[in-house]
Design an enzyme around this catalytic site. Structure first.
Site, PDB file in Angstrom:
ATOM      1  CG  HIS A   1      44.079  56.291  42.184  1.00  0.00           C
ATOM      2  ND1 HIS A   1      43.654  55.469  41.379  1.00  0.00           N
ATOM      3  CD2 HIS A   1      45.117  56.576  41.484  1.00  0.00           C
ATOM      4  CE1 HIS A   1      44.520  54.260  40.920  1.00  0.00           C
ATOM      5  NE2 HIS A   1      45.675  55.504  40.407  1.00  0.00           N
TER       6      HIS A   1
ATOM      7  CB  SER B   1      48.712  45.821  45.551  1.00  0.00           C
ATOM      8  OG  SER B   1      49.198  46.487  44.364  1.00  0.00           O
TER       9      SER B   1
ATOM     10  CE  LYS C   1      49.976  49.191  42.491  1.00  0.00           C
ATOM     11  NZ  LYS C   1      49.945  49.878  41.159  1.00  0.00           N
TER      12      LYS C   1
HETATM   13  P1  A3P Z   1      50.072  43.281  42.607  1.00  0.00           P
HETATM   14  O1  A3P Z   1      51.130  44.421  43.373  1.00  0.00           O
HETATM   15  O2  A3P Z   1      48.892  42.452  44.081  1.00  0.00           O
HETATM   16  O3  A3P Z   1      50.917  42.375  41.394  1.00  0.00           O
HETATM   17  P2  A3P Z   1      46.334  49.457  39.404  1.00  0.00           P
HETATM   18  O4  A3P Z   1      46.567  49.137  38.040  1.00  0.00           O
HETATM   19  O5  A3P Z   1      44.956  49.868  40.675  1.00  0.00           O
HETATM   20  O6  A3P Z   1      48.039  50.008  39.811  1.00  0.00           O
HETATM   21  O7  A3P Z   1      47.055  47.916  40.228  1.00  0.00           O
HETATM   22  C1  A3P Z   1      47.516  47.095  39.892  1.00  0.00           C
HETATM   23  C2  A3P Z   1      47.616  45.716  40.704  1.00  0.00           C
HETATM   24  O8  A3P Z   1      47.234  45.164  39.785  1.00  0.00           O
HETATM   25  C3  A3P Z   1      49.393  44.495  40.641  1.00  0.00           C
HETATM   26  O9  A3P Z   1      48.807  44.131  42.135  1.00  0.00           O
HETATM   27  C4  A3P Z   1      49.145  44.753  39.768  1.00  0.00           C
HETATM   28  O10 A3P Z   1      50.278  43.550  39.208  1.00  0.00           O
HETATM   29  C5  A3P Z   1      47.028  43.949  39.167  1.00  0.00           C
HETATM   30  N1  A3P Z   1      47.625  44.104  37.867  1.00  0.00           N
HETATM   31  C6  A3P Z   1      47.314  44.351  36.997  1.00  0.00           C
HETATM   32  N2  A3P Z   1      46.451  44.128  35.817  1.00  0.00           N
HETATM   33  C7  A3P Z   1      47.077  42.592  36.077  1.00  0.00           C
HETATM   34  C8  A3P Z   1      45.917  41.866  35.158  1.00  0.00           C
HETATM   35  N3  A3P Z   1      45.659  41.847  34.094  1.00  0.00           N
HETATM   36  N4  A3P Z   1      45.153  40.917  35.868  1.00  0.00           N
HETATM   37  C9  A3P Z   1      45.358  40.626  37.733  1.00  0.00           C
HETATM   38  N5  A3P Z   1      45.839  41.323  37.819  1.00  0.00           N
HETATM   39  C10 A3P Z   1      46.886  42.979  37.629  1.00  0.00           C
END
Ligand code: A3P
Length: 302
Positions: A115, A145, A55
């Site tokens: 991860h 998140s 996340k």
């Molecule tokens: P939130 O839950 O705070 O919205 P991962 O890809 O490591 O699983 O992380 C997911 C998190 O990154 C989520 O955060 C998601 O919304 C955010 N995320 C994914 N794409 C993004 C982007 N292009 N810009 C900003 N945040 C992004």
């Protein structure tokens, strides 16, 4: 796009996994039970690893890297969902191909998501001197998140309620272990391996600047209009509506977007909407103790 194994996954009654320890780090049982396969994974010298605590911006970086590899060709990046284009090394779904299998079928140069904390990365990556892009995110937003993700993803262990998950996160009793150990481990490895270490908050503040760092690290020289395209197509607004990046192609009985969307908010500072005053005080005190000896500094934390 319908994948063969998705139909089977849709029919499954989903079982939340238990946490199991691997070298003292907790993982969903599907990682621990398949550990030998991950440990023996054979990396190639031109593999690029994207390593993150869950996340912290993994999917965002996956899309940026694939856009670079496709020279900004957005259509090519829509050839498959992001989890197929850049498979997840230690992923073993109940049905369907494990990440390792998808990776082994890919042509080089391959991009691989993990991860894993640094000490558990298969050693072939270091024997082959592979490059790694690490994305980190401030602990408070990362925690918020991660909690929402647990609610919507049935492949994750039962999170409990918010105060319970908050405590578990602080004490590293969550999948992939302690956020503190994870980020410090990767930070300290920079002098041993070829690592680009990035921060989610910097990417939000100035995506173009951080994307140019990725270009340099990947040794990509692209025209200005292509860079602009990459910045645009990797923005939260575009990625949240793109089925190939927003995980809506994944069976809903596993990832339930009605509970919380995968592309949830994509903001810095959302923790302020969730932490109570007393949780924030406890967190700050705990954080200061955990990070006191580290030169790794995050913004928007204390
Ligand atoms: P939130 O839950 O705070 O919205 P991962 O890809 O490591 O699983 O992380 C997911 C998190 O990154 C989520 O955060 C998601 O919304 C955010 N995320 C994914 N794409 C993004 C982007 N292009 N810009 C900003 N945040 C992004």
């Amino acid at each position: 796009m319908e994948l063969d194994y998705h139909a089977e996954l849709r029919g499954l009654t989903v079982r939340r996994p238990q946490l199991k320890l691997l070298q003292d780090v907790p993982f969903p049982d599907w990682v621990a039970d398949n550990w030998e396969t991950v440990k023996n994974f054979q990396a190639r010298p031109d593999d690029l690893l994207i390593a993150t605590y869950p996340k912290s911006g993994t999917t965002w970086m996956q899309e940026i890297v694939d856009l670079f590899n496709q020279n900004g060709d957005v259509k090519m990046c829509k050839r498959a969902p992001v989890y197929e284009r850049i498979p997840f090394l230690e992923f073993f779904p109940d049905k369907g191909p494990p990440g390792v299998e998808l990776i082994e079928k890919m042509a080089s140069p391959r991009v691989i998501k993990t991860h894993l904390p640094i000490q558990l990365v298969p050693k072939s990556f270091w024997e082959q001197d592979c490059k790694t892009i690490v994305v980190t995110r401030n602990a408070k937003d990362n925690l918020v998140s991660y909690f929402h993700f647990h609610l919507m993803d049935k492949e994750m262990p039962e999170p409990g309620n918010w105060p319970e998950f908050f405590e578990k996160f602080l004490h590293g009793q969550v999948s992939w272990g302690s956020w503190y150990d994870h980020v410090k481990g990767w930070w300290e490895a920079q002098d041993k391996h070829r690592i680009l270490f990035l921060f989610y908050e910097d990417m939000k503040e100035n995506p173009r600047r951080e994307i140019l760092k990725v270009a340099e690290f990947m040794e990509k020289v692209l025209e200005e209009d292509v860079i602009e395209k990459i910045v645009h197509h990797s923005s939260f607004e575009v990625m949240k509506d793109n089925p190939m990046t927003n995980y809506t192609t994944f069976p809903m009985n596993i990832l339930d977007h009605n509970i919380s969307r995968f592309m949830r908010k994509g903001e810095v500072g959302d923790w302020k909407n969730h932490f109570t005053v007393s949780q924030n005080e406890d967190f700050d005190e705990h954080y200061a103790r955990q990070m006191v000896h580290s030169s790794l500094k995050f913004r928007n934390v204390l």
